[in-house]
Design an enzyme around this catalytic site. Structure first.
Site, short mmCIF file in Angstrom:
data_model
loop_
_atom_site.label_atom_id
_atom_site.label_comp_id
_atom_site.label_asym_id
_atom_site.label_seq_id
_atom_site.Cartn_x
_atom_site.Cartn_y
_atom_site.Cartn_z
N GLU A 74 -3.83 -2.99 -4.90
CA GLU A 74 -4.94 -2.03 -4.91
C GLU A 74 -4.47 -0.69 -5.46
OE1 GLU A 74 -6.96 0.07 -1.21
OE2 GLU A 74 -7.63 -2.02 -1.41
N GLY A 121 -9.17 -2.36 1.47
CA GLY A 121 -9.05 -3.68 0.87
C GLY A 121 -8.29 -4.67 1.72
N GLY A 146 0.80 -1.21 0.00
CA GLY A 146 0.00 0.00 0.00
C GLY A 146 0.83 1.26 0.00
N ILE A 147 0.35 2.24 0.76
CA ILE A 147 0.97 3.55 0.82
C ILE A 147 1.56 3.77 2.21
CG2 ILE A 147 -1.22 4.60 1.52
CD1 ILE A 147 -0.43 7.11 0.02
N GLY A 148 2.66 4.52 2.28
CA GLY A 148 3.23 4.83 3.58
C GLY A 148 4.69 4.45 3.68
#
Length: 434
Positions: free
Chosen positions: A239, A337, A216-218
Site C-alpha cells: 500500500e 488496507g 506498512g509504516i512504523g
C-alpha cells in the site's frame, strides 16, 4: 488543443481557488504526503462565511487546520477515513466525522455517489511537454475524486516528483491551476524499540527468498526491512512505499524478479518518506504507483506467490478477533488496507498473513491479548481471516486451529504478567477451562 494556452489562461491564486467553494460542497483532498500544501490555509480564512462544507480524505500528514478546536464543524468539517495525530482528537470529540471504509473501497464510493463529491483539490507535478502532470506520491483515490467533481483545482508543485504507473493526468482534465514551490510533506524514520526489534526478528524468520512483501509504516516494518539484507529476490506489492524499501531496492535485495505480475517493479498506491526518497522515486521506472482499488484488491495481491503481509493491531482476543483501530471504543486510526492484504496474502500460493503487536501497553500494565473485547471496540479483522499473530514473545499460527487451541497459543505469546489471568478469564467467558 494548445495545452499551454489552456493552462496559462486558468492559472489562479490560492485565495481565488478557495473563493470558489460554496455551502454544502464536499471536497476530496489528497491525503498523506500528497496533501495539498496551500489550500487548507486559504479555505480556513473563509470559515465563517461557509456552511456545511466537508473536507474528505484519508490519513493527515499536514497540520489538519480544519480539525483545530476553534473550528466550527457546522462551517467546515473533516470527513475522515483514517484518524491520525492531527485529526484524532476532532474525531474522538465528534467535531470530525469518521467513516469506516476499506481503503480499496473509497474510489468506488466516490463513483457511486455515496460521498456526494463536488470538488477535487489535487496536488501534482509540473506538466511535461505534452501537458501531462503526475500525481506524484499519491495515486490512490485521486482520479475517481476528480471524475466526480464539478470543480477541479490542482496545486502544481515544482517539488512534486514525477512517478510511473497510473499517475498521469492531462491539464485538460483540470479546471484551474495554482502554481506552488513547497516541500512535499515528509516523514522521518522511526526510532525502533527493543520490543519492536524482537517482534521483527520473529517475523524475519518467516520471510524466505522470493517472498513478495507488504509492509506498512512504523518501527516493526522498518526493523523487519533492516533484517532482510541476507535475503534474495524479494518483491514488493504494498500500500505504502518508504525509505526502508528504497534501501532494499538499491541494495539489490528487492529485485521483484520472482513476481508473477509487475515483474521487476515495486508497486504501491502512495509513497511517503524523506526528501532523499522523493528524489529517488522521481522518474524512477523501478517504482510504479497505481490506484488503490487495484493495488489493494485482494485478488490482484494473491496473483503473486509467497505474499507476506504485516499489519498492526491494538488488541486481539483469545478467539483471534483483531481490533486495529479503536481503543476503549474511541477511534484511534482507521480500517485502511488491513483486510485487503490479509485476504490477499491468505489467498496467495505459499502466502502468509501476520498481525504484529507488542504484548503489553502502558509499560506492560495492560495486556493487548484479552479474553474478550470491550463494548464499542471495532473488529477490523475477523477471526476467520487471521493467520499468524506475532508479539515479542513469539509467533502463533491460528489458521486452521480451534478456539481452545487458539487461546492456548495466544496466551503463550501474551505478556507473562497476564498469562494466568487470561486462563481464568477464558473460563469465565467460555464456560470451560484450558
Amino acid at each position: 488543443m494548445n495545452w499551454q494556452k489552456y493552462y496559462d489562461a486558468r492559472k489562479i491564486s490560492i485565495d481565488d481557488a478557495a473563493a470558489m467553494i460554496h455551502d454544502n460542497d464536499v471536497i476530496v483532498y489528497g491525503h498523506a504526503a500528497c496533501e495539498p500544501r496551500l489550500f487548507a490555509g486559504a479555505l480556513m480564512k473563509r470559515e465563517k462565511e461557509l456552511a456545511n462544507v466537508k473536507v474528505v480524505h484519508g490519513v493527515c500528514f499536514g497540520p489538519g487546520l480544519y480539525c483545530q478546536p476553534e473550528v466550527d464543524p457546522n462551517c467546515i468539517q473533516h470527513v475522515s477515513f483514517f484518524a491520525a495525530a492531527n485529526t484524532r482528537r476532532a474525531v474522538q470529540e465528534g467535531r470530525a466525522n469518521f467513516t469506516p471504509m476499506h481503503f480499496s473501497d473509497i474510489p468506488t464510493n466516490f463513483q457511486n455517489g455515496l460521498m456526494g463529491v463536488t470538488v477535487s483539490i489535487l496536488h501534482v507535478s509540473k506538466p511535461d511537454k505534452h501537458g501531462y502532470c503526475s500525481l506524484g506520491v499519491g495515486c490512490d483515490y485521486e482520479k475517481e475524486g476528480k471524475d466526480m467533481a464539478k470543480l477541479v483545482v490542482a496545486e502544481v508543485n515544482e517539488q512534486m516528483p514525477r512517478t510511473y504507473g497510473d499517475t498521469l493526468i492531462h491539464v485538460s482534465e483540470i479546471g484551474y491551476f495554482v502554481e506552488t514551490n513547497e516541500p512535499i510533506l515528509t516523514i522521518g524514520l522511526p526510532v525502533i524499540s527493543e520490543i519492536e526489534k524482537k517482534i521483527a526478528a520473529h517475523i524475519s524468520e518467516l520471510i524466505n527468498d522470493g517472498a513478495c512483501l507488504q509492509l506498512g509504516i512504523g518501527g516493526v516494518p522498518n526493523a523487519i526491512m533492516e533484517g532482510l539484507k541476507s535475503r534474495n529476490d524479494l518483491g514488493i506489492h504494498t500500500e505504502m512505499l518508504s525509505d526502508s524499501a528504497m534501501e532494499l531496492i538499491k541494495s539489490g535485495v528487492v529485485t521483484n524478479n520472482r513476481k508473477n505480475i509487475h515483474k521487476g517493479v515495486s508497486v504501491c498506491t502512495f509513497a511517503a518518506g524523506s526528501k532523499e526518497f522523493y528524489d529517488w522515486i522521481n522518474e524512477n521506472p523501478m517504482v510504479e504507483l497505481h490506484r488503490v482499488q487495484y493495488i489493494n484488491n485482494s485478488h490482484v495481491i494473491s496473483q503473486n506467490d509467497k505474499v507476506l503481509s504485516v499489519n498492526s493491531a491494538l488488541q486481539i482476543d483469545l478467539m483471534g478477533q483483531v481490533v486495529a483501530e479503536t481503543v476503549n471504543g474511541r477511534q484511534f486510526s482507521g480500517v485502511g488496507g488491513q483486510m485487503d492484504f490479509v485476504r490477499g496474502s491468505n489467498w496467495s500460493k505459499g502466502g502468509i498473513s501476520i498481525i504484529a503487536m507488542p504484548a503489553g501497553a502502558k509499560g506492560d500494565t495492560i495486556s493487548r491479548v484479552v479474553a474478550a473485547h470491550r463494548p464499542g471496540d471495532a473488529i477490523t479483522t475477523p477471526r476467520t481471516d487471521v493467520d499468524y499473530v506475532v508479539t515479542e514473545f513469539g509467533a502463533a499460527r491460528l489458521k486452521g486451529r480451534g478456539i481452545t487451541d487458539r487461546a492456548r497459543l495466544l496466551i503463550e505469546i501474551a505478556h507473562p504478567n497476564f498469562r494466568d489471568q487470561l486462563k481464568d478469564e477464558f473460563k469465565e467467558v467460555f464456560g470451560y477451562g484450558l
